[in-house]
Design a protein around this motif. Structure first.
Motif, PDB file in Angstrom:
ATOM      1  N   GLU A 129       0.806  -1.222   0.000  1.00 53.85           N
ATOM      2  CA  GLU A 129       0.000   0.000   0.000  1.00 53.85           C
ATOM      3  C   GLU A 129       0.835   1.266   0.000  1.00 53.85           C
ATOM      4  OE1 GLU A 129      -0.590  -2.522   2.127  1.00 53.85           O
ATOM      5  OE2 GLU A 129      -2.724  -3.049   2.068  1.00 53.85           O
ATOM      6  N   LEU A 130       2.080   1.202   0.418  1.00 50.99           N
ATOM      7  CA  LEU A 130       2.858   2.418   0.635  1.00 50.99           C
ATOM      8  C   LEU A 130       3.148   3.131  -0.678  1.00 50.99           C
ATOM      9  CD1 LEU A 130       5.260   0.991   3.338  1.00 50.99           C
ATOM     10  CD2 LEU A 130       3.133   2.245   3.651  1.00 50.99           C
ATOM     11  N   ASP A 135       8.348   3.519  -1.190  1.00 54.03           N
ATOM     12  CA  ASP A 135       8.814   2.367  -1.966  1.00 54.03           C
ATOM     13  C   ASP A 135      10.289   2.511  -2.331  1.00 54.03           C
ATOM     14  OD1 ASP A 135       6.510   0.888  -1.953  1.00 54.03           O
ATOM     15  OD2 ASP A 135       5.746   1.683  -3.845  1.00 54.03           O
ATOM     16  N   ILE A 136      10.665   3.723  -2.722  1.00 53.85           N
ATOM     17  CA  ILE A 136      12.081   3.961  -3.069  1.00 53.85           C
ATOM     18  C   ILE A 136      12.960   3.777  -1.828  1.00 53.85           C
ATOM     19  CG2 ILE A 136      13.733   5.736  -3.800  1.00 53.85           C
ATOM     20  CD1 ILE A 136      11.517   6.818  -5.648  1.00 53.85           C
ATOM     21  N   HIS A 179       9.597  -6.680  -4.777  1.00 57.21           N
ATOM     22  CA  HIS A 179       9.282  -5.291  -4.449  1.00 57.21           C
ATOM     23  C   HIS A 179       9.492  -4.373  -5.654  1.00 57.21           C
ATOM     24  CE1 HIS A 179       8.984  -1.549  -2.278  1.00 57.21           C
ATOM     25  NE2 HIS A 179      10.179  -1.205  -2.688  1.00 57.21           N
ATOM     26  N   ILE A 180      10.593  -4.556  -6.339  1.00 58.88           N
ATOM     27  CA  ILE A 180      10.892  -3.652  -7.465  1.00 58.88           C
ATOM     28  C   ILE A 180       9.883  -3.834  -8.593  1.00 58.88           C
ATOM     29  CG2 ILE A 180      12.582  -3.175  -9.282  1.00 58.88           C
ATOM     30  CD1 ILE A 180      14.759  -3.808  -7.142  1.00 58.88           C
ATOM     31  N   VAL A 181       9.603  -5.084  -8.967  1.00 52.25           N
ATOM     32  CA  VAL A 181       8.689  -5.321 -10.097  1.00 52.25           C
ATOM     33  C   VAL A 181       7.276  -4.830  -9.760  1.00 52.25           C
ATOM     34  CG1 VAL A 181       7.583  -7.099 -11.510  1.00 52.25           C
ATOM     35  CG2 VAL A 181      10.024  -7.252 -10.979  1.00 52.25           C
ATOM     36  N   ASN A 182       6.820  -5.089  -8.549  1.00 51.89           N
ATOM     37  CA  ASN A 182       5.447  -4.712  -8.191  1.00 51.89           C
ATOM     38  C   ASN A 182       5.298  -3.217  -7.949  1.00 51.89           C
ATOM     39  OD1 ASN A 182       2.705  -5.446  -7.526  1.00 51.89           O
ATOM     40  ND2 ASN A 182       3.196  -4.965  -5.399  1.00 51.89           N
ATOM     41  N   VAL A 188       2.175  10.998  -9.554  1.00 53.09           N
ATOM     42  CA  VAL A 188       1.273  12.085  -9.952  1.00 53.09           C
ATOM     43  C   VAL A 188       1.559  13.300  -9.077  1.00 53.09           C
ATOM     44  CG1 VAL A 188      -1.126  12.828 -10.159  1.00 53.09           C
ATOM     45  CG2 VAL A 188      -0.502  10.460 -10.678  1.00 53.09           C
ATOM     46  N   THR A 189       1.622  13.054  -7.783  1.00 54.48           N
ATOM     47  CA  THR A 189       2.012  14.096  -6.825  1.00 54.48           C
ATOM     48  C   THR A 189       3.037  13.472  -5.878  1.00 54.48           C
ATOM     49  OG1 THR A 189       0.292  13.509  -5.231  1.00 54.48           O
ATOM     50  CG2 THR A 189      -0.297  15.110  -6.930  1.00 54.48           C
ATOM     51  N   PHE A 190       3.415  14.222  -4.846  1.00 53.22           N
ATOM     52  CA  PHE A 190       4.436  13.722  -3.925  1.00 53.22           C
ATOM     53  C   PHE A 190       4.018  12.429  -3.251  1.00 53.22           C
ATOM     54  CE2 PHE A 190       6.271  13.796   0.456  1.00 53.22           C
ATOM     55  CZ  PHE A 190       7.545  13.408   0.072  1.00 53.22           C
ATOM     56  N   LEU A 191       2.720  12.247  -2.985  1.00 52.53           N
ATOM     57  CA  LEU A 191       2.276  11.034  -2.302  1.00 52.53           C
ATOM     58  C   LEU A 191       1.127  10.346  -3.047  1.00 52.53           C
ATOM     59  CD1 LEU A 191       2.489  12.024   1.485  1.00 52.53           C
ATOM     60  CD2 LEU A 191       3.835  10.284   0.295  1.00 52.53           C
ATOM     61  N   HIS A 192       1.201  10.409  -4.359  1.00 50.64           N
ATOM     62  CA  HIS A 192       0.183   9.698  -5.146  1.00 50.64           C
ATOM     63  C   HIS A 192       0.792   9.239  -6.458  1.00 50.64           C
ATOM     64  CE1 HIS A 192      -3.874   9.552  -7.415  1.00 50.64           C
ATOM     65  NE2 HIS A 192      -3.677   8.428  -6.745  1.00 50.64           N
ATOM     66  N   SER A 193       0.423   8.045  -6.873  1.00 54.37           N
ATOM     67  CA  SER A 193       0.972   7.501  -8.116  1.00 54.37           C
ATOM     68  C   SER A 193      -0.021   6.513  -8.712  1.00 54.37           C
ATOM     69  CB  SER A 193       2.298   6.782  -7.829  1.00 54.37           C
ATOM     70  OG  SER A 193       2.081   5.697  -6.931  1.00 54.37           O
TER      71      SER A 193
END
Length: 707
Positions: A129-130, A135-136, A179-182, A188-193
């Motif tokens: 969910e993060l 994730d990075i 983790h990397i593949v998923n 889109v923004t600092f905390l949305h993708s």
């Protein structure tokens, strides 16, 4: 240092980092268990959602799962790996700096998760969910951990890698790949993708990740810990070395294929579902091989259950591991999945593994480690005994209540009378029936926590007894195994860290590529005659609100081709319906009904009333109230960026729609708000989140009709 030119050296192990991870395990375990208890109580008694958005079930549940998996289990794994690796390889960890960067980096990630998830920043993909900055950070910290581990492996003084090290290698490599593949997403923004995958692609990649997060974060590292700490605690060698070899290679090769068993009867291609089911059933053999190997290590020493009470935790953990790994493949058989999937049976199954296997093994390991790390005796064996029996009672109550609840749900959902009608057409009937079992589940969770707090007190008092300012003690180690000549293939392989790691990577890569690669060509599975329209700007805004509130944890959007589901919801879901969905929303649990055909079923006012007070339209509903949706404004300005990203990802938006997304959204919002107002809802709702959410809910199942 060398002693008089011999092969013996005095070295110091870094136990300070192990102590840090042990303490972090205890702190985060308390948080994870309390979040879980509150979530369990919210299902039994909805007012405990307290009309507070930050602790509403939809946001609390991912907080609980992330805390349990990555905070509690994660820190326990690292504590065990840092302790056992140094001793198995006869060397201090490669870098104290990297060890501490790993520790503090991981704690900051957990803290970031604890802040962002209650605030609604979520990708709504279970156990993933993060959002993208975190994730990075996870990737960077994992790389630090991997460098530290593999460099330690390289400078080892024991040439042959013990079984536990094999499992650690497979864990570190596979978790990185998963983790990397998923987590490939476009910000889109600092905390949305938005993820780069859509529909069936996203579902397959997510459950390839989700299933193998269980496999390679909650299974293989704990098996490595089992292979080290059970023989150590019993003071006996592992039962069978040959069984260890078979167990390891069969498990890492087969496990990676099993993810699609989470998607049986969905619109995922049939070949992928069948592949997932077959490999899931094959998992019975290696899983039970590991359990047998662990339990039979105590062969001839069962009296240790009386004289060494912490052995009870290891035996119980292995028993729960055996139960879970029997039940998992069982639930992967399509006919049984048809009954159990989406029900509380799955939740019970997961918790028998998490509480019984991961929890009890971690507790046993901590009881073993703390007296040795702090150089003292355990404060109270009596408290340890009480912890075990209270905790075991708690897990048992938890598991039985949810299995009974799940089977009850499954049977009620699919019950059809002789005339072909649903016996329980009103979904709320199936919810009300199991609420008493939710209370039993909460009682089980409460007992588990009581046991844990006995342990925390016991450990606290033990550390208080520790001698102050005790000097660090050196250990005498010898370089061994480097001159050995052997013809045994696997014995040779155990001396080659790099080759072993490459083979472990290949073992997990083969199944991953064969499963995922074909589905990346989504157009092969889409019928051009059934292509749907993309969401309007306002619907997309509403979808993101739906995701933020965690609605996916209680509702699915995937109707299986099962007679009772088609009768209840409408025609089965197709590949095309979710082809623009980023992320997919097929769900994994139905506390409420499926929403795939919800659009246009009720007027706008019904949805407004339902979100403000679900009991106004569905008496006895256990769904929380969402009053803040009528108070918070929709962010219209960000819609141009959102549609632009979607367009880059292949969603066919016209240039005008992207360029004027906010204007289009506001126009649609005014129409819905006017309808609400004319039917008795408050004035001035056009800018509010509730209107965007209604727009999304009304679009479900409606996108293909214009074609």
């Amino acid at each position: 240092m060398n002693t008089a030119g011999s092969q013996f050296e005095k070295i110091f192990y870094d136990d300070d980092i192990v102590k840090k991870f042990v303490l972090a395990t205890l702190i985060w375990a308390g948080a994870a268990f309390l979040f879980g208890l509150l979530a369990a109580l919210q299902l039994a008694y909805w007012p405990l959602n307290a009309n507070l958005e930050w602790i509403t079930f939809g946001r609390l549940r991912p907080l609980h799962t992330n805390a349990a998996i990555f905070a509690f289990a994660g820190n326990a794994i690292f504590a065990g790996i840092y302790h056992s690796t140094q001793r198995l390889l006869k060397t201090r960890m490669f870098s104290d700096l990297l060890s501490r960067m790993h520790f503090w980096g991981w704690q900051l990630i957990i803290l970031a998760a604890a802040i962002t998830l209650p605030l609604g920043y979520s990708q709504s993909k279970e156990y993933a969910e993060l959002e993208w900055p975190i994730d990075i950070a996870i990737t960077l910290v994992w790389v630090i951990f991997a460098i530290n581990f593999f460099m330690t492996l390289r400078q080892r003084r024991e040439k042959h890698m013990y079984v536990a090290i094999w499992f650690y290698i497979a864990t570190i490599i596979t978790v990185a790949v998963l983790h990397i593949v998923n987590s490939i997403e476009v910000p889109v923004t600092f905390l949305h993708s938005y993820p780069v995958y859509a529909g069936i692609q996203d579902a397959l990649v997510q459950w390839w990740y989700g299933h193998n997060a269980v496999a390679f974060f909650l299974t293989t590292p704990f098996l490595g810990l089992m292979y080290y700490y059970v023989p150590k605690a019993a003071n006996r060698p592992i039962y069978s070395y040959r069984l260890s070899i078979i167990h390891f290679w069969a498990l890492v090769f087969i496990y990676i294929w099993a993810g699609p068993h989470h998607l049986l009867y969905t619109s995922l291609p049939e070949w992928a579902q069948t592949l997932g089911m077959i490999f899931s059933i094959m998992l019975w053999a290696p899983s039970w091989g590991g359990m047998i190997n662990g339990l039979l290590t105590l062969k001839g020493s069962w009296h240790l259950l009386r004289t060494e009470p912490l052995i009870k935790f290891f035996v119980a953990a292995l028993t729960f591991y055996g139960m879970s790994t029997f039940e998992g493949p069982l639930l992967s058989i399509k006919s049984i999945s048809a009954l159990g999937h989406y029900t509380d049976w799955i939740v019970g199954h997961v918790h028998s593994g998490a509480l019984g296997w991961n929890g009890f093994l971690s507790f046993g390991m901590i009881y073993f480690l703390v007296p040795r790390l702090w150089k003292t005796k355990l404060y109270s064996n009596k408290l340890l005994e009480n912890h075990f029996w209270i905790g075991l009672t708690g897990v048992t109550l938890y598991y039985i209540s949810l299995v009974v609840a799940g089977i009850t749900q499954g049977l009620m959902w699919r019950a059809v009378d002789a005339e072909g009608n649903l016996v329980y057409p009103d979904f709320i009937e199936t919810v009300v029936r199991i609420v008493p079992l939710y209370w039993v589940r909460a009682l089980g969770g409460f007992l588990f926590i009581v046991g844990f707090f006995l342990m925390a007190y016991n450990i606290f008092k033990t550390i208080q007894l520790a001698p102050k300012n005790a000097p660090e003690e050196a250990v005498l180690v010898e370089r061994t195994g480097f001159d050995e000549k052997t013809k045994e293939t696997h014995r040779k392989l155990e001396g080659m860290g790099l080759v072993f790691s490459i083979l472990a990577f290949l073992a997990i890569a083969v199944g991953s590529v064969i499963e995922i690669y074909p589905t990346l060509s989504l157009h092969k599975y889409v019928n051009p005659n059934n292509i749907v329209d993309p969401y309007t700007p306002l619907e997309l805004a509403g979808r993101d609100i739906y995701i933020k509130e965690g609605c996916y944890v209680c509702h699915s959007q995937q109707i299986r081709p099962i007679a009772s589901e088609v009768l209840r919801y409408g025609k089965a879901s197709t590949v095309e319906e979710s082809m623009y969905d980023r992320p997919f929303q097929w769900g994994s649990k139905r506390t409420g009904p499926d929403l795939s055909r919800l659009g246009k079923k009720y007027p706008h006012l019904w949805h407004y009333s339902h979100m403000m007070d679900p009991r106004a339209v569905t008496p006895k509903s256990i769904m929380p109230n969402y009053p803040w949706l009528a108070e918070k404004n929709t962010d219209f300005l960000v819609l141009r960026k959102k549609l632009s990203v979607m367009s880059q990802l292949g969603v066919p938006y016209a240039e005008d729609v992207v360029a004027n997304a906010d204007i289009h959204a506001q126009k649609q919002a005014l129409e819905i708000a006017a309808d609400l107002e004319s039917n008795g809802a408050p004035k001035g709702l056009a800018k509010k989140e509730i209107v965007a959410l209604i727009a999304y809910l009304q679009s479900l199942g409606q996108k293909g009709k214009a074609q």
